[in-house]
Design an enzyme around this catalytic site. Structure first.
Site, PDB file in Angstrom:
ATOM      1  N   ASP A 170       0.855  -1.183   0.000  1.00  8.14           N
ATOM      2  CA  ASP A 170       0.000   0.000   0.000  1.00  8.14           C
ATOM      3  C   ASP A 170       0.895   1.238   0.000  1.00  8.14           C
ATOM      4  O   ASP A 170       2.095   1.142   0.236  1.00  8.14           O
ATOM      5  CB  ASP A 170      -0.890  -0.007   1.255  1.00  8.14           C
ATOM      6  CG  ASP A 170      -1.787   1.206   1.324  1.00  8.14           C
ATOM      7  OD1 ASP A 170      -2.378   1.570   0.294  1.00  8.14           O
ATOM      8  OD2 ASP A 170      -1.887   1.823   2.409  1.00  8.14           O
ATOM      9  N   SER A 171       0.268   2.390  -0.186  1.00  7.32           N
ATOM     10  CA  SER A 171       1.020   3.645  -0.125  1.00  7.32           C
ATOM     11  C   SER A 171       1.462   3.974   1.299  1.00  7.32           C
ATOM     12  O   SER A 171       2.320   4.823   1.496  1.00  7.32           O
ATOM     13  CB  SER A 171       0.139   4.792  -0.639  1.00  7.32           C
ATOM     14  OG  SER A 171      -1.034   4.891   0.151  1.00  7.32           O
ATOM     15  N   TYR A 188      -0.526   8.444  -2.473  1.00  8.65           N
ATOM     16  CA  TYR A 188      -0.574   8.022  -3.871  1.00  8.65           C
ATOM     17  C   TYR A 188      -1.726   8.715  -4.625  1.00  8.65           C
ATOM     18  O   TYR A 188      -1.744   8.756  -5.845  1.00  8.65           O
ATOM     19  CB  TYR A 188      -0.789   6.509  -3.967  1.00  8.65           C
ATOM     20  CG  TYR A 188       0.469   5.661  -3.878  1.00  8.65           C
ATOM     21  CD1 TYR A 188       1.684   6.186  -3.431  1.00  8.65           C
ATOM     22  CD2 TYR A 188       0.434   4.321  -4.246  1.00  8.65           C
ATOM     23  CE1 TYR A 188       2.819   5.388  -3.352  1.00  8.65           C
ATOM     24  CE2 TYR A 188       1.563   3.522  -4.181  1.00  8.65           C
ATOM     25  CZ  TYR A 188       2.758   4.055  -3.736  1.00  8.65           C
ATOM     26  OH  TYR A 188       3.874   3.250  -3.674  1.00  8.65           O
ATOM     27  N   GLY A 189      -2.682   9.201  -3.878  1.00  9.27           N
ATOM     28  CA  GLY A 189      -3.895   9.752  -4.495  1.00  9.27           C
ATOM     29  C   GLY A 189      -3.650  10.979  -5.347  1.00  9.27           C
ATOM     30  O   GLY A 189      -4.501  11.397  -6.117  1.00  9.27           O
ATOM     31  N   CYS A 236      -3.806  -1.147  -2.084  1.00  8.46           N
ATOM     32  CA  CYS A 236      -4.044   0.282  -2.300  1.00  8.46           C
ATOM     33  C   CYS A 236      -5.001   0.498  -3.473  1.00  8.46           C
ATOM     34  O   CYS A 236      -4.758   0.004  -4.579  1.00  8.46           O
ATOM     35  CB  CYS A 236      -2.704   0.944  -2.601  1.00  8.46           C
ATOM     36  SG  CYS A 236      -2.828   2.685  -2.967  1.00  8.46           S
ATOM     37  N   ASN A 237      -6.057   1.265  -3.240  1.00 11.20           N
ATOM     38  CA  ASN A 237      -7.038   1.493  -4.308  1.00 11.20           C
ATOM     39  C   ASN A 237      -6.450   2.344  -5.436  1.00 11.20           C
ATOM     40  O   ASN A 237      -6.731   2.093  -6.608  1.00 11.20           O
ATOM     41  CB  ASN A 237      -8.283   2.185  -3.751  1.00 11.20           C
ATOM     42  CG  ASN A 237      -8.928   1.383  -2.659  1.00 11.20           C
ATOM     43  OD1 ASN A 237      -8.390   1.271  -1.564  1.00 11.20           O
ATOM     44  ND2 ASN A 237     -10.074   0.789  -2.937  1.00 11.20           N
ATOM     45  N   CYS A 293     -10.952   3.645  -0.682  1.00 12.03           N
ATOM     46  CA  CYS A 293      -9.628   4.047  -0.203  1.00 12.03           C
ATOM     47  C   CYS A 293      -9.376   3.297   1.095  1.00 12.03           C
ATOM     48  O   CYS A 293     -10.280   3.169   1.933  1.00 12.03           O
ATOM     49  CB  CYS A 293      -9.581   5.556   0.027  1.00 12.03           C
ATOM     50  SG  CYS A 293      -8.059   6.119   0.804  1.00 12.03           S
ATOM     51  N   THR A 294      -8.139   2.818   1.234  1.00 14.01           N
ATOM     52  CA  THR A 294      -7.787   1.972   2.381  1.00 14.01           C
ATOM     53  C   THR A 294      -8.018   2.629   3.740  1.00 14.01           C
ATOM     54  O   THR A 294      -8.199   1.938   4.738  1.00 14.01           O
ATOM     55  CB  THR A 294      -6.290   1.623   2.288  1.00 14.01           C
ATOM     56  OG1 THR A 294      -5.560   2.841   2.058  1.00 14.01           O
ATOM     57  CG2 THR A 294      -6.031   0.648   1.172  1.00 14.01           C
ATOM     58  N   HIS A 295      -7.967   3.959   3.771  1.00 14.03           N
ATOM     59  CA  HIS A 295      -8.074   4.661   5.064  1.00 14.03           C
ATOM     60  C   HIS A 295      -9.511   4.816   5.560  1.00 14.03           C
ATOM     61  O   HIS A 295      -9.747   5.040   6.733  1.00 14.03           O
ATOM     62  CB  HIS A 295      -7.469   6.058   4.949  1.00 14.03           C
ATOM     63  CG  HIS A 295      -5.978   6.060   4.823  1.00 14.03           C
ATOM     64  ND1 HIS A 295      -5.335   5.432   3.785  1.00 14.03           N
ATOM     65  CD2 HIS A 295      -5.017   6.606   5.605  1.00 14.03           C
ATOM     66  CE1 HIS A 295      -4.019   5.601   3.932  1.00 14.03           C
ATOM     67  NE2 HIS A 295      -3.808   6.308   5.030  1.00 14.03           N
TER      68      HIS A 295
HETATM   69  N1  DGL Z   1      -3.822   3.525  -0.107  1.00 14.49           N
HETATM   70  C1  DGL Z   1      -4.277   4.758  -0.699  1.00 14.49           C
HETATM   71  C2  DGL Z   1      -5.568   4.453  -1.464  1.00 14.49           C
HETATM   72  O1  DGL Z   1      -6.281   3.547  -1.115  1.00 14.49           O
HETATM   73  C3  DGL Z   1      -4.460   5.754   0.396  1.00 14.49           C
HETATM   74  C4  DGL Z   1      -4.541   7.156  -0.022  1.00 14.49           C
HETATM   75  C5  DGL Z   1      -3.318   7.725  -0.710  1.00 14.49           C
HETATM   76  O2  DGL Z   1      -2.218   7.150  -0.657  1.00 14.49           O
HETATM   77  O3  DGL Z   1      -3.493   8.810  -1.311  1.00 14.49           O
HETATM   78  O4  DGL Z   1      -5.862   5.087  -2.416  1.00 14.49           O
END
Ligand code: DGL
Length: 282
Positions: free
Chosen positions: A16-17, A48-49, A79-80, A195-197
Site C-alpha cells: 500500500d502507499s 498516492y492519491g 491500495c485502491n 480508499c484503504t483509510h
Molecule cells: N492507499 C491509498 C488508497 O487507497 C491511500 C490514499 C493515498 O495514498 O493517497 O488510495
C-alpha cells in the site's frame, strides 16, 4: 535471499502507499490465519492519491520487485489508487516473468460486492483523486452490471488527515458531511469505501448516511478472492498453526508503527525500513 522450496510455505505479499492497507491486512490475518505475510507501506511517497498513473505504475513495479525477491507466492495490491492505475501493468509484467506469481487488486472484488448489495441500482464511491480519475470502478461496476449507476466523489483530503493520526473532531465530521452530500442527493443505497483509510470513518459515515445505506469495504471481499486463488493454484499454506507477519516501510519505521496499530487492530511488532530499487523482474 534464501528461497523456500515448498511454494505453499512462501508468504503472501501485500502493499500500500502507507498504513491504510493495514485495514485490508487485518481482514487477511483474520480470514486466512495460517498464511505468512509481508506487508510493505510506501510511506516515503504517500499519498498516492495525487500521483500520476505513470508514477503509480513505476512505484508498483519497484515494490513488486522487492516483494518477489522476498519469495512472495502471491501479490496483493491493497491500495485502491495503485490498483486503479497500475494493476493491468503489474499483471502484464508478472505474466512475462518465469515466477508465475498472481497479482490481485482491491477494485474488482469491491465492485462485485457493491453490485450484489445494491437494490436500487445506485452506488456511491468515495476515493482519492487518482482512483476517481482512473475510471477503474466505473469499468468494474459496468462489467458486473451495465444498468447500475455509479456516483463518484474524490475525497482527497481524507486519507492524509486520517494518516496524520489526528483525532476525529468537528472539522473532520464537517469535511465528511460535505463529501457525502452528492451521494445523499443521488439517493445511493450502497457506498463503496474506495480508499484503504476510510474504514476508520465507517461509524461517522454510517451515522450520516443512515442505517439503510450499506457500506462496502475491500478487505473481506479481497480475502475471499485470495482464498480462491490459493485453493485453485494449490498454494494454501498446509500449516495448521497461526502464520507470521512482518512489516516493511520506505519511510520512518517508528512513525509507521505508531500509526499502524490503529489500522491493523492487532500487535504490529518491529518495522523494517527498506530502500526500493528500480529493477527488471526476471
Ligand atoms: N492507499 C491509498 C488508497 O487507497 C491511500 C490514499 C493515498 O495514498 O493517497 O488510495
Amino acid at each position: 535471499m534464501a528461497t523456500i522450496s515448498d511454494p505453499r510455505e512462501r508468504p503472501i505479499a501485500v502493499f500500500d502507499s502507507g498504513v491504510g492497507g493495514l485495514t485490508v491486512m487485518h481482514e487477511l490475518l483474520v480470514h486466512l490465519p495460517a498464511e505468512d505475510y509481508i506487508y510493505l507501506g510506501d510511506t516515503a511517497r504517500f499519498p498516492y492519491g495525487e500521483r500520476t498513473p505513470d508514477e503509480l505504475a513505476t512505484f508498483s513495479l519497484e515494490i513488486a520487485e522487492e516483494l518477489l525477491a522476498r519469495n512472495a507466492k502471491l501479490l496483493v495490491v491493497a491500495c485502491n489508487s495503485a490498483t486503479s492505475a497500475a494493476l493491468p501493468v503489474l499483471q502484464q509484467r508478472m505474466r512475462q516473468t518465469t515466477l508465475g506469481v498472481e497479482v490481485l487488486g482491491v477494485v474488482r472484488p469491491e465492485a462485485i460486492q457493491a453490485v450484489a448489495t445494491t437494490n436500487n441500482g445506485r452506488i456511491g464511491l468515495l476515493a482519492t483523486n487518482a482512483t476517481v480519475a482512473s475510471g477503474a470502478y466505473d469499468e468494474a461496476i459496468h462489467a458486473a452490471d451495465p444498468h447500475v449507476t455509479l456516483v463518484s466523489v474524490a475525497a482527497q483530503e481524507l486519507a492524509p488527515l486520517i494518516q496524520s493520526g489526528s483525532t476525529f473532531d468537528d472539522k473532520v465530521v464537517e469535511l465528511v458531511r460535505g463529501y457525502i452530500e452528492p451521494l445523499r442527493e443521488a439517493r445511493v443505497d450502497t457506498v463503496i469505501l474506495g480508499c484503504t483509510h476510510y474504514p476508520l470513518l465507517s461509524p461517522i459515515l454510517q451515522r450520516m448516511l443512515g442505517r439503510d445505506v450499506r457500506i462496502v469495504t475491500s478487505g473481506v471481499a479481497l480475502a475471499r478472492q485470495v482464498e480462491h486463488v490459493l485453493g485453485a493454484r494449490d498454494l494454501a499454506n498446509p500449516n495448521r498453526s497461526e502464520g507470521s507477519y512482518r512489516f516493511l516501510s520506505t519511510g520512518d519505521p517508528e512513525a509507521f508503527a505508531a500509526v499502524g496499530t490503529r489500522f491493523l487492530q492487532l500487535p504490529l511488532g518491529p518495522v523494517e525500513q527498506v530502500t526500493l530499487h528500480e529493477g527488471v523482474i526476471a
